[in-house]
Design a protein around this motif. Structure first.
Motif, PDB file in Angstrom:
ATOM      1  N   ALA A 458     -33.976 -31.987 -95.272  1.00 56.23           N
ATOM      2  CA  ALA A 458     -33.142 -30.942 -95.878  1.00 56.23           C
ATOM      3  C   ALA A 458     -33.697 -29.536 -95.695  1.00 56.23           C
ATOM      4  O   ALA A 458     -32.966 -28.623 -95.297  1.00 56.23           O
ATOM      5  N   PHE A 459     -34.979 -29.300 -96.004  1.00 58.26           N
ATOM      6  CA  PHE A 459     -35.503 -27.938 -95.890  1.00 58.26           C
ATOM      7  C   PHE A 459     -35.580 -27.457 -94.446  1.00 58.26           C
ATOM      8  O   PHE A 459     -35.172 -26.318 -94.154  1.00 58.26           O
ATOM      9  N   PRO A 460     -36.111 -28.259 -93.492  1.00 56.34           N
ATOM     10  CA  PRO A 460     -36.073 -27.795 -92.094  1.00 56.34           C
ATOM     11  C   PRO A 460     -34.661 -27.473 -91.621  1.00 56.34           C
ATOM     12  O   PRO A 460     -34.453 -26.489 -90.904  1.00 56.34           O
ATOM     13  N   SER A 461     -33.704 -28.266 -92.032  1.00 57.42           N
ATOM     14  CA  SER A 461     -32.317 -28.001 -91.633  1.00 57.42           C
ATOM     15  C   SER A 461     -31.848 -26.667 -92.194  1.00 57.42           C
ATOM     16  O   SER A 461     -31.236 -25.862 -91.482  1.00 57.42           O
ATOM     17  N   LEU A 462     -32.166 -26.425 -93.462  1.00 59.28           N
ATOM     18  CA  LEU A 462     -31.746 -25.186 -94.123  1.00 59.28           C
ATOM     19  C   LEU A 462     -32.408 -23.967 -93.501  1.00 59.28           C
ATOM     20  O   LEU A 462     -31.757 -22.951 -93.238  1.00 59.28           O
ATOM     21  N   ARG A 463     -33.702 -24.059 -93.240  1.00 60.03           N
ATOM     22  CA  ARG A 463     -34.479 -22.890 -92.803  1.00 60.03           C
ATOM     23  C   ARG A 463     -34.423 -22.639 -91.302  1.00 60.03           C
ATOM     24  O   ARG A 463     -34.426 -21.498 -90.847  1.00 60.03           O
ATOM     25  N   PHE A 464     -34.366 -23.722 -90.505  1.00 58.28           N
ATOM     26  CA  PHE A 464     -34.498 -23.552 -89.057  1.00 58.28           C
ATOM     27  C   PHE A 464     -33.219 -23.866 -88.266  1.00 58.28           C
ATOM     28  O   PHE A 464     -33.091 -23.422 -87.125  1.00 58.28           O
ATOM     29  N   TYR A 465     -32.300 -24.622 -88.854  1.00 58.82           N
ATOM     30  CA  TYR A 465     -31.149 -25.096 -88.073  1.00 58.82           C
ATOM     31  C   TYR A 465     -29.817 -24.803 -88.755  1.00 58.82           C
ATOM     32  O   TYR A 465     -28.849 -25.566 -88.620  1.00 58.82           O
ATOM     33  N   ALA A 466     -29.764 -23.680 -89.475  1.00 59.72           N
ATOM     34  CA  ALA A 466     -28.526 -23.186 -90.085  1.00 59.72           C
ATOM     35  C   ALA A 466     -27.841 -24.247 -90.950  1.00 59.72           C
ATOM     36  O   ALA A 466     -26.620 -24.242 -91.101  1.00 59.72           O
ATOM     37  N   ASN A 467     -28.632 -25.143 -91.501  1.00 56.92           N
ATOM     38  CA  ASN A 467     -28.136 -26.199 -92.384  1.00 56.92           C
ATOM     39  C   ASN A 467     -27.091 -27.085 -91.706  1.00 56.92           C
ATOM     40  O   ASN A 467     -26.193 -27.621 -92.353  1.00 56.92           O
ATOM     41  N   GLU A 468     -27.238 -27.272 -90.393  1.00 55.81           N
ATOM     42  CA  GLU A 468     -26.261 -28.027 -89.630  1.00 55.81           C
ATOM     43  C   GLU A 468     -26.678 -29.467 -89.338  1.00 55.81           C
ATOM     44  O   GLU A 468     -25.900 -30.230 -88.771  1.00 55.81           O
ATOM     45  N   LEU A 469     -27.910 -29.859 -89.711  1.00 52.66           N
ATOM     46  CA  LEU A 469     -28.349 -31.223 -89.444  1.00 52.66           C
ATOM     47  C   LEU A 469     -27.820 -32.185 -90.497  1.00 52.66           C
ATOM     48  O   LEU A 469     -27.735 -31.848 -91.689  1.00 52.66           O
ATOM     49  N   THR A 470     -27.471 -33.375 -90.061  1.00 52.04           N
ATOM     50  CA  THR A 470     -27.101 -34.449 -90.975  1.00 52.04           C
ATOM     51  C   THR A 470     -27.922 -35.679 -90.627  1.00 52.04           C
ATOM     52  O   THR A 470     -28.243 -35.911 -89.457  1.00 52.04           O
ATOM     53  N   ALA A 471     -28.254 -36.472 -91.638  1.00 53.72           N
ATOM     54  CA  ALA A 471     -29.036 -37.690 -91.419  1.00 53.72           C
ATOM     55  C   ALA A 471     -28.096 -38.863 -91.181  1.00 53.72           C
ATOM     56  O   ALA A 471     -27.132 -39.058 -91.926  1.00 53.72           O
TER      57      ALA A 471
END
Length: 662
Positions: A458-471
């Protein structure tokens, strides 16, 4: 391109020269200021070795087998790994290093080291030697310099190649969206992976595949390569490291496409050795003509130990030289045929300069881990085609640079518009530059990740990938306690944990450098104790030690942790963040090290390093660090710790607990 191409290339050549000078200086400092014993203590050498035997290996290489001089002995802890380039020196007490030989580590275990040499050891060496790691910057930098000089000539001659227009002259990349994929060769690809494949196949000259951690970049590149081959294209597949190339070779191997893996056979993973050029040369129909020559070479090697006279040994060495010359002459004819018929050639970026590829051209070059490769390195391969697919993640660590490091990040607008060549440093990669100049239209990001628990992601997605990652559903909620034989404990039922050492007084310490002065690397014994404690708790809960990794930004802390943990947990992996990029484990413990009164976080300020560290685990991430230091003067770490207090379990270390068994 805002910066004129000629000035840009001149700047790159200048930076490479500085890098070469720095590499030479560091190598000399290492060899002159450190004794062999100090090198061994730092894991960079193995002393008191004996020559056990030698045999002929792939490509006519001499495989030299070494072991501890003491019968039944084992090697001390070290950092020597397969594929490393090492220097073998005589160790007979005379101090004479004449005739030292460079080789590549082929296999290594607790008590055996096999090194591949181009020729046998010099006559009169005896059976005692030592081995030390050897930097290889000079050779690689030389190849990069030649590639830039060639690029310089192409610019001066006004080469009309469209790829130069896109990469150097600022022209917009073109895509033929009429090109459609009618059949997916891997039907399991998700929507974002398919979008990346479609963009790559429709690219006239350039496309970028952005692969955040665990998103299946290798599967996506495999589909891209297979789609190109199905369309009758010839593909050169490269990466900055042997591992990046071999990972793609492993994925491509089951599909029975004619392919050849170039490079030293000792550097290839065992699973793809049969696809190396040396193995295919040996096993081809024409390879039978080499069998007799190899048999004669082995027979000559077997006679050496029985020869007592110097003249007899000299004659055998002369015979071996002639046999090896004949072997390579016959081999050259087979190589030309095998390389010419292959639809896919795989090699490192540096290896694209090899003599086996002389005169070879390709329809497309695919470069994996492009965000970790120097741009000059990429040009070695890109001279051979007019279309390039770059794959990587610019939000993870850039290439290792010894000189002229830039700040942690460079604004895209600066890269895209600056006419000043001084803006560009070696760690500004081609991937960075193309993304800055052409924007997101030239790339597709893979957005479904298959590695991490959703809370870890969650945090890497929010900070580095515009919150676009999903598990993906398969990994979204998996924990250590779900693994067979692992008990449900306070540690195995949570995905995120921060052990806060603030207030414990465990200040960082500075390691001395090779001259005995304060160096750049740091260690923290107090944090190391907490690492020991958490490893012990996980193992006692039933988690195998080989499922755990301990990583830290500082090599001094790596050495300190190995001293405390290696004997008790030999299967536990301990390494630096930089060395663990591209890897994963079920449980990862990260020691941040920094703890001081000024809030100084050193090179933790490159947040990409932290991104790498916290995206390695599958099921459990434990951070051990001083929240007051990392959050005192840095907004990123303050935001991270605040986020962790809301979404993770926070425990406070006891200043009286050193982590050792009671």
């Amino acid at each position: 391109m805002a910066c004129p191409p000629s000035l840009f290339v001149a700047r790159q050549l200048e930076l490479l020269e500085r890098e070469r000078e720095e590499a030479i200086a560091q190598t000399e400092l290492l060899r002159t200021c450190r004794s062999p014993q100090t090198l061994q203590r730092h894991g960079l050498a193995l002393l008191a070795l004996q020559v056990i035997g030698a045999r002929t290996g792939l490509g006519g290489q001499c495989l030299l087998e070494l072991g501890p001089a003491v019968a039944g002995g084992r090697f001390p802890p070290h950092q020597i790994r397969p594929n490393d380039v090492v220097l073998i020196e005589r160790n007979d007490g005379t101090g004479d290093a004449s005739g030292s030989k460079s080789g590549v580590v082929w296999r290594i275990s607790d008590a055996r080291l096999i090194v591949a040499l181009d020729t046998e050891l010099p006559d009169g060496w005896g059976d005692r030697c030592r081995v030390a790691t050897q930097p290889v910057y000079s050779t690689v930098l030389g190849r990069m310099r030649r590639s830039l000089q060639r690029l310089q000539r192409r610019i001066e001659e006004n080469d009309a190649a469209t790829l130069l227009d896109v990469l150097l002259r600022g022209h917009a990349p073109r895509f033929d969206y009429r090109v459609k994929i009618e059949q997916w060769l891997d039907p399991s690809l998700n929507a974002s992976q398919r979008a990346a494949v479609q963009l790559a196949i429709s690219a006239d000259h350039l496309a970028l595949v952005h692969g955040p951690p665990g998103t299946g970049k290798t599967y996506t590149l495999t589909e891209i390569i297979r789609q190109y081959v199905q369309r009758g294209k010839r593909v050169l597949v490269c990466g900055p490291s042997n591992l990046s190339v071999d990972n793609l070779a492993e994925r491509l191997a089951p599909h029975k496409i004619p392919m050849v893996r170039l490079g030293h056979p000792a550097r290839a993973l065992p699973s793809i050795v049969e696809h190396t050029l040396d193995a295919q040369t040996r096993n081809s129909d024409g390879g039978a003509v080499l069998v007799d020559v190899r048999r004669d070479m082995d027979a000559a090697l077997a006679r050496l130990p029985r020869c007592k006279k110097h003249s007899e040994r000299r004659n055998i060495y002369n015979e071996l030289r002639q046999l090896r010359k004949e072997y390579r002459r016959r081999e050259a004819k087979l190589v030309e045929e095998l390389v010419g018929n292959a639809r896919i050639i795989l090699c490192t970026l540096s290896g694209a300069d090899s003599r086996q590829l002389q005169g070879q051209t390709f329809d497309v070059v695919v470069i994996d881990e492009a965000a970790q490769a120097l741009e000059a390195e990429c040009w070695i391969a890109m001279h051979r085609a007019n279309c390039v697919i770059l794959a990587g993640d610019h939000r993870q660590l850039p290439p290792t640079v010894l000189s002229n490091r830039t700040r942690a990040s460079v604004e895209r607008s600066v890269l895209a518009t600056s006419k000043d060549p001084a803006v560009f440093t070696l760690d500004v990669t081609l991937f960075d530059r193309m993304l800055a100049q052409h924007g997101d239209t030239v790339k597709r990001m893979l957005s479904t990740q298959y590695r991490m628990h959703q809370d870890i992601m969650a945090f890497p997605s929010l900070r580095f990938y515009a919150n676009e990652l999903t598990a993906d559903d398969a990994v979204r909620a998996r924990l250590l306690s779900d693994m067979p034989g692992v008990d449900a404990t306070d540690d195995t039922t949570i995905p995120l944990l921060w052990i806060d050492t603030a207030g414990c007084g465990w200040l960082e310490r500075v390691e001395e450098d090779v001259r005995g002065r304060s160096g750049d690397s740091r260690f923290n014994p107090g944090e190391a104790g907490q690492v020991v404690r958490h490893v012990r708790q996980l193992v006692e809960a039933g988690l195998p030690a080989e499922s755990i990794a301990v990583i830290t930004p500082y090599n001094a802390q790596v050495a300190h942790l190995r001293d405390k943990l290696r004997e008790r947990y030999p299967q536990l992996e301990i390494g630096s963040v930089d060395g663990f990029q591209g890897r994963e484990k079920d449980a990862v413990i990260v020691s941040l090290v920094r703890s001081n009164d000024t809030g100084d976080i050193g090179f933790l300020a490159d947040y990409r390093r932290t991104n790498v560290a916290i995206t390695r685990p599958r099921r459990h991430l434990c951070i051990i660090g001083d929240s007051e230091t990392v959050g005192k003067s840095d907004q990123f770490y303050r935001q991270w710790y605040e986020w962790m207090t809301e979404h993770a379990e926070i425990r406070y270390a006891d200043a009286n607990d050193d982590g050792e068994d009671e």
